[in-house]
Write a protein that holds these residues in place. Structure first.
Motif, PDB file in Angstrom:
ATOM      1  N   ALA A   9       0.814  -1.232   0.000  1.00  0.00           N
ATOM      2  CA  ALA A   9       0.000   0.000   0.000  1.00  0.00           C
ATOM      3  C   ALA A   9       0.844   1.277   0.000  1.00  0.00           C
ATOM      4  CB  ALA A   9      -0.950  -0.012   1.192  1.00  0.00           C
ATOM      5  N   GLY A  11       3.390   1.534  -2.086  1.00  0.00           N
ATOM      6  CA  GLY A  11       4.000   1.560  -3.410  1.00  0.00           C
ATOM      7  C   GLY A  11       3.219   2.424  -4.393  1.00  0.00           C
ATOM      8  N   LEU A  13       1.439   1.675  -7.138  1.00  0.00           N
ATOM      9  CA  LEU A  13       0.068   1.227  -7.372  1.00  0.00           C
ATOM     10  C   LEU A  13      -0.724   1.163  -6.064  1.00  0.00           C
ATOM     11  CD1 LEU A  13      -2.215   0.056  -9.098  1.00  0.00           C
ATOM     12  CD2 LEU A  13      -1.139  -2.204  -8.862  1.00  0.00           C
ATOM     13  N   SER A  34       8.951  -1.063   4.596  1.00  0.00           N
ATOM     14  CA  SER A  34       9.904  -0.010   4.996  1.00  0.00           C
ATOM     15  C   SER A  34       9.231   1.356   5.092  1.00  0.00           C
ATOM     16  CB  SER A  34      11.079   0.039   4.021  1.00  0.00           C
ATOM     17  OG  SER A  34      10.619   0.324   2.721  1.00  0.00           O
ATOM     18  N   ARG A  35       8.127   1.566   4.356  1.00  0.00           N
ATOM     19  CA  ARG A  35       7.435   2.862   4.390  1.00  0.00           C
ATOM     20  C   ARG A  35       6.133   2.796   5.188  1.00  0.00           C
ATOM     21  NH1 ARG A  35       7.263   4.317  -1.852  1.00  0.00           N
ATOM     22  NH2 ARG A  35       7.468   2.057  -2.093  1.00  0.00           N
ATOM     23  N   LEU A  45       5.931  -9.384   4.584  1.00  0.00           N
ATOM     24  CA  LEU A  45       5.183 -10.465   3.929  1.00  0.00           C
ATOM     25  C   LEU A  45       5.997 -11.749   3.801  1.00  0.00           C
ATOM     26  CD1 LEU A  45       3.246  -8.499   1.134  1.00  0.00           C
ATOM     27  CD2 LEU A  45       2.408  -9.202   3.380  1.00  0.00           C
ATOM     28  N   ILE A  85       9.257 -12.792  -1.886  1.00  0.00           N
ATOM     29  CA  ILE A  85       8.081 -11.909  -1.910  1.00  0.00           C
ATOM     30  C   ILE A  85       7.210 -12.220  -3.138  1.00  0.00           C
ATOM     31  CG2 ILE A  85       9.548  -9.961  -2.713  1.00  0.00           C
ATOM     32  CD1 ILE A  85       6.602  -9.186  -0.704  1.00  0.00           C
ATOM     33  N   PRO A 155       0.766  -3.674 -17.747  1.00  0.00           N
ATOM     34  CA  PRO A 155       2.053  -3.279 -18.346  1.00  0.00           C
ATOM     35  C   PRO A 155       2.772  -2.243 -17.470  1.00  0.00           C
ATOM     36  CG  PRO A 155       0.308  -2.017 -19.322  1.00  0.00           C
ATOM     37  CD  PRO A 155      -0.336  -2.846 -18.237  1.00  0.00           C
ATOM     38  N   GLU A 166      10.753   6.494  -9.324  1.00  0.00           N
ATOM     39  CA  GLU A 166       9.799   5.496  -8.822  1.00  0.00           C
ATOM     40  C   GLU A 166       9.102   4.728  -9.953  1.00  0.00           C
ATOM     41  OE1 GLU A 166       6.551   6.882  -6.351  1.00  0.00           O
ATOM     42  OE2 GLU A 166       6.484   4.971  -5.273  1.00  0.00           O
TER      43      GLU A 166
END
Ligand SMILES: NC(=O)c1ccc[n+]([C@@H]2O[C@H](COP(=O)([O-])OP(=O)(O)OC[C@H]3O[C@@H](n4cnc5c(N)ncnc54)[C@H](OP(=O)(O)O)[C@@H]3O)[C@@H](O)[C@H]2O)c1
Length: 296
Positions: A9, A11, A13, A34-35, A45, A85, A155, A166
């Motif tokens: 969440a 990232g 997307l 990490s965030r 995970l 992962i 894609p 990013e």
């Protein structure tokens, strides 16, 4: 309110997914690593017990599994770590979703294909050319063993980035702005950049349909924009939009670096036929994403 749990969440997307589901009045739990912080819960995970605990305690109706190591260059160098992962965590989440009766959407990639026979339908034969594509395909196979799942292949993505590197799309703007050195940019591989808000909308529409008709959205699906670019043509478009000189950029017609497929255009008919989908116009949205990074 139905509950959705979103992995990755923090990232590119994942942030769009949290926004989209929240706006549509779903109760959202976002996981990050990490965030993590604020409303995002920290869960590694690759820690099986932590994954089991969060899923069995929250009991979501839907899980959107967006977390991954998604850089082909990183996976090429650190395959073992990335597979934990991309494959092992995906397999574990799918098996727990089966146990708790949750629907899982697993985010995958057009890089499961070799790029020789586009456009690709969901049932076409995958044949990944690099370790990233193979790890995402192995994740798909593990997830598809469980009745509860859907795989959504997408894609190259872009959107409101936290920093230009990013996304493989927005990083091109950094190269364009740096006129101090010449750069040969790929004008070989065909790409279909897709805005993360479109993918987030598709996931939310799939989740909504699942709540009404669970069997309608299981299996493999594709979503993609259909505006074709190369990295070089996209940089030329960025230069035009912002009236920037691009004399230091040249077109490289040869493939270089980690093997990447030539053309993985995804056929999106299966979702369109279900009344699902949204396609944001490339030029306007690229301009909006890059504007904060442009100083006159
Ligand atoms: N980006 C693209 O162009 C693209 C193209 C095709 C397919 N996809 C697929 O789309 C999905 C989303 O990609 P994205 O671009 O949004 O990825 P991203 O921006 O790189 O985000 C990756 C996410 O995974 C999380 N994560 C990584 N390792 C973790 C761990 N051990 N435990 C918990 N969380 C972990 C990260 O959390 P922290 O940052 O908090 O550590 C982050 O939220 C992925 O499945 C990817 O394969 C992406």
């Amino acid at each position: 309110m139905p509950r959705v749990l979103i992995t990755g969440a923090s990232g590119l997307l994942g942030r769009a997914l949290v926004k989209e589901f929240t706006k549509a009045s779903w109760e959202v739990l976002g996981l990050a690593y990490s965030r993590a912080g604020g409303v995002l819960k920290k869960v590694d995970l690759t820690d099986s017990l932590a994954v089991r605990n969060v899923l069995t305690e929250y009991k979501p109706a839907v899980v959107v599994h967006s977390a991954a190591e998604r850089s082909p260059d990183v996976v090429e160098k650190q395959e073992g770590v990335a597979r934990k992962i991309n494959v092992d965590a995906s397999s574990l989440i799918a098996s727990i979703c089966d146990e708790i009766g949750a629907y899982m959407i697993y985010l995958s990639t057009d890089y499961v294909f070799d790029g020789k026979n586009a456009p690709y339908k969901p049932g076409d034969q995958p044949n990944p050319l690099n370790k990233y594509g193979q790890s995402k395909l192995d994740g798909e196979v593990a997830v598809q063993k469980h009745e509860c799942s859907a795989t959504l292949r997408v894609p190259v993505l872009y959107g409101d980035v936290e920093y230009l590197e990013e996304s493989a799309i927005t990083v091109l703007f950094k190269v364009l702005l740096d006129t101090s050195q010449p750069a040969a940019i790929c004008d070989y591989q065909l790409r279909y950049p897709t805005h993360v808000q479109d993918i987030a909308a598709v996931c939310r529409q799939m989740a909504d349909l699942y709540m009404k008709s669970p069997s309608a959205v299981k299996g493999i699906f594709h979503w993609s924009n259909d505006e074709l670019v190369t990295k070089y043509s996209l940089m030329t478009m960025m230069a035009e939009i912002f009236h920037i000189k691009s004399d230091h950029i040249t077109a490289n017609k040869e493939p270089t670096g980690t093997p990447r497929p030539y053309n993985c255009q995804l056929d999106t008919t299966a979702l369109s036929d279900l009344g699902i989908g949204q396609k944001t116009k490339l030029r306007e949205s690229i301009e909006a994403c890059l504007q904060p990074y442009f100083k006159k």
